[in-house]
Design an enzyme around this catalytic site. Structure first.
Site, mmCIF file in Angstrom:
data_model
loop_
_atom_site.group_PDB
_atom_site.id
_atom_site.type_symbol
_atom_site.label_atom_id
_atom_site.label_comp_id
_atom_site.label_asym_id
_atom_site.label_seq_id
_atom_site.Cartn_x
_atom_site.Cartn_y
_atom_site.Cartn_z
ATOM 1 C CB CYS A 26 -14.034 0.966 0.037
ATOM 2 S SG CYS A 26 -13.382 2.651 0.179
ATOM 3 C CD GLN A 40 -13.195 -2.254 -0.434
ATOM 4 O OE1 GLN A 40 -12.409 -2.141 0.479
ATOM 5 N NE2 GLN A 40 -14.341 -2.906 -0.301
ATOM 6 C CG ASP A 50 -13.698 6.112 -1.236
ATOM 7 O OD1 ASP A 50 -13.676 6.004 0.007
ATOM 8 O OD2 ASP A 50 -12.678 5.993 -1.947
ATOM 9 N NE ARG A 61 -10.161 -5.390 0.641
ATOM 10 C CZ ARG A 61 -9.416 -4.369 1.054
ATOM 11 N NH1 ARG A 61 -10.004 -3.318 1.585
ATOM 12 N NH2 ARG A 61 -8.106 -4.368 0.895
ATOM 13 C CG HIS A 111 -8.491 0.043 -2.827
ATOM 14 N ND1 HIS A 111 -7.700 -1.032 -2.471
ATOM 15 C CD2 HIS A 111 -9.186 0.387 -1.701
ATOM 16 C CE1 HIS A 111 -7.904 -1.313 -1.192
ATOM 17 N NE2 HIS A 111 -8.793 -0.482 -0.708
ATOM 18 N NE ARG A 116 -3.925 0.567 1.897
ATOM 19 C CZ ARG A 116 -5.153 0.634 2.439
ATOM 20 N NH1 ARG A 116 -5.366 1.352 3.524
ATOM 21 N NH2 ARG A 116 -6.166 -0.026 1.895
HETATM 22 N N1 CP Z 1 -11.303 -0.216 2.511
HETATM 23 C C1 CP Z 1 -10.014 -0.264 2.933
HETATM 24 O O1 CP Z 1 -9.082 -0.514 2.173
HETATM 25 O O2 CP Z 1 -9.868 -0.041 4.279
HETATM 26 P P1 CP Z 1 -8.514 0.180 5.087
HETATM 27 O O3 CP Z 1 -7.938 1.508 4.677
HETATM 28 O O4 CP Z 1 -8.944 0.153 6.531
HETATM 29 O O5 CP Z 1 -7.562 -0.946 4.771
HETATM 30 N N1 NVA Z 2 -10.105 6.502 -1.514
HETATM 31 C C1 NVA Z 2 -9.736 6.135 -0.173
HETATM 32 C C2 NVA Z 2 -9.941 4.669 0.048
HETATM 33 C C3 NVA Z 2 -9.602 4.186 1.432
HETATM 34 C C4 NVA Z 2 -9.745 2.707 1.590
HETATM 35 C C5 NVA Z 2 -8.282 6.525 0.084
HETATM 36 O O1 NVA Z 2 -7.462 6.334 -0.826
HETATM 37 O O2 NVA Z 2 -7.979 7.027 1.155
#
Ligand code: CP
Ligand code: NVA
Length: 303
Positions: free
Chosen positions: A259, A134, A219, A288, A131, A104
């Site tokens: 998400c 997700q 989101d 997930r 992502h 990440r």
């Molecule tokens: N939806 C998601 O990826 O959540 P986190 O940021 O908690 O991993």
């Molecule tokens: N769009 C959000 C998703 C978090 C899971 C971010 O990137 O922060």
């Protein structure tokens, strides 16, 4: 031979993605029945997190443990990544020690550089641009509640962000119609939209996007890394709240997904998020776990 990676949904064919979803549903049933084979015994997942996470960390770590393997959490704060060791060197070293790696990070190009230097499969656990994990869980959730998503219509309301862009890819790969409504100036990547073709429509009116939709998704307005823009974004996104009034325009049996984490009263009303007639966000979060177990099995064992 170069390993398979999962950096975007487009790294897999439609048939492979459908297989992962089917396997996720089967693994979920096996897990619940208490008959889960230890397919990952002796195998190790490396997890690099340069941004915060609740769901992603716990689902990958639990998933690996449930399949008999183990996982190592790595953050810049306590690895040499935080002291400037190049990502390429980190990839070369880690991939000689673990069997599969999830990352990440911020720039998608950084993930691509990591994957290019890895001997083992690399999974995108969120970048600024995509992502895909997700969206796998979202598709699994739709299939479990409503059957195949092919031929259905999905409304994306809000920012043209990483989630939105993975939905654009998903529309082609899973064969559904996607109607996006975002404020001017917050559209997804134009090149990605151009390759998506007529199946994906971009507009700026939430009501038009939601009309007749089988699935409504939103989101946060401010993603990780954009904190400095929060006030400006709050103003730009006025009118993009998904609540019962907007949702009433969707199909009678439409689902709501997010998400998470959610900001009640900003992008979604607390009432809609908590309405079990429409909102499947808790199943979506749980999936997930199951979909990523299926993904790791596919990358490591090919099925
Ligand atoms: N939806 C998601 O990826 O959540 P986190 O940021 O908690 O991993
Ligand atoms: N769009 C959000 C998703 C978090 C899971 C971010 O990137 O922060």
């Amino acid at each position: 031979m170069a390993p398979r990676h999962f950096l975007t949904l487009g790294d897999f064919s439609p048939a492979e993605l459908r297989a992962v979803i089917d396997n996720a549903i089967a693994l979920k049933a096996a897990h619940r029945a208490g008959r889960e084979p230890p397919t990952m015994a002796g195998r190790v997942l490396g997890m690099i997190f340069e941004k915060s996470s609740t769901r992603t960390r716990v689902s990958f770590e639990s998933g690996m443990a449930q399949m008999g393997g183990s996982a190592i959490f790595l953050s810049p704060a306590d690895t040499q990544l935080g002291r400037g060791e190049p990502i390429e060197d980190t990839a070369r070293v880690l991939s000689r020690m673990v069997d599969i790696i999830m990352v990440r990070t911020y720039a998608h190009a950084k993930l691509e550089a990591f994957a290019a230097h890895s001997r083992v499969p690399v999974i995108n656990a969120l970048t600024d641009d995509f992502h895909p994990c997700q969206v796998l869980a979202d598709i699994q959730t739709f299939v479990e509640h409503r059957g195949a998503i092919a031929g259905r219509s999905v409304a994306w309301i809000g920012d043209g962000n990483n989630m939105c862009q993975s939905y654009i890819e998903a529309a082609g790969l899973f064969d559904f119609e996607l109607r996006i409504a975002c404020p001017r100036g917050y559209e997804p990547d134009a090149g990605l939209l151009a390759t998506a073709g007529a199946r994906v429509q971009l507009g700026h009116a939430p009501a038009a996007a939601v009309a007749g939709a089988d699935l409504v998704v939103t989101d946060v307005f401010t993603s990780m890394g954009q904190e400095a823009e929060q006030q400006q974004r709050a103003a730009a996104f006025a009118g993009f709240l998904v609540d019962h009034e907007l949702f009433a325009r969707a199909a009678a049996d439409a689902l709501f997904m997010h998400c998470l984490p959610a900001h009640r009263g900003e992008e979604v009303s607390a009432e809609l998020l908590e309405d079990p007639r429409h909102s499947v966000v808790w199943d979506e979060a749980e999936n997930r776990l199951h979909s990523q177990k299926a993904l790791m099995r596919f990358l490591l064992d090919g099925h």
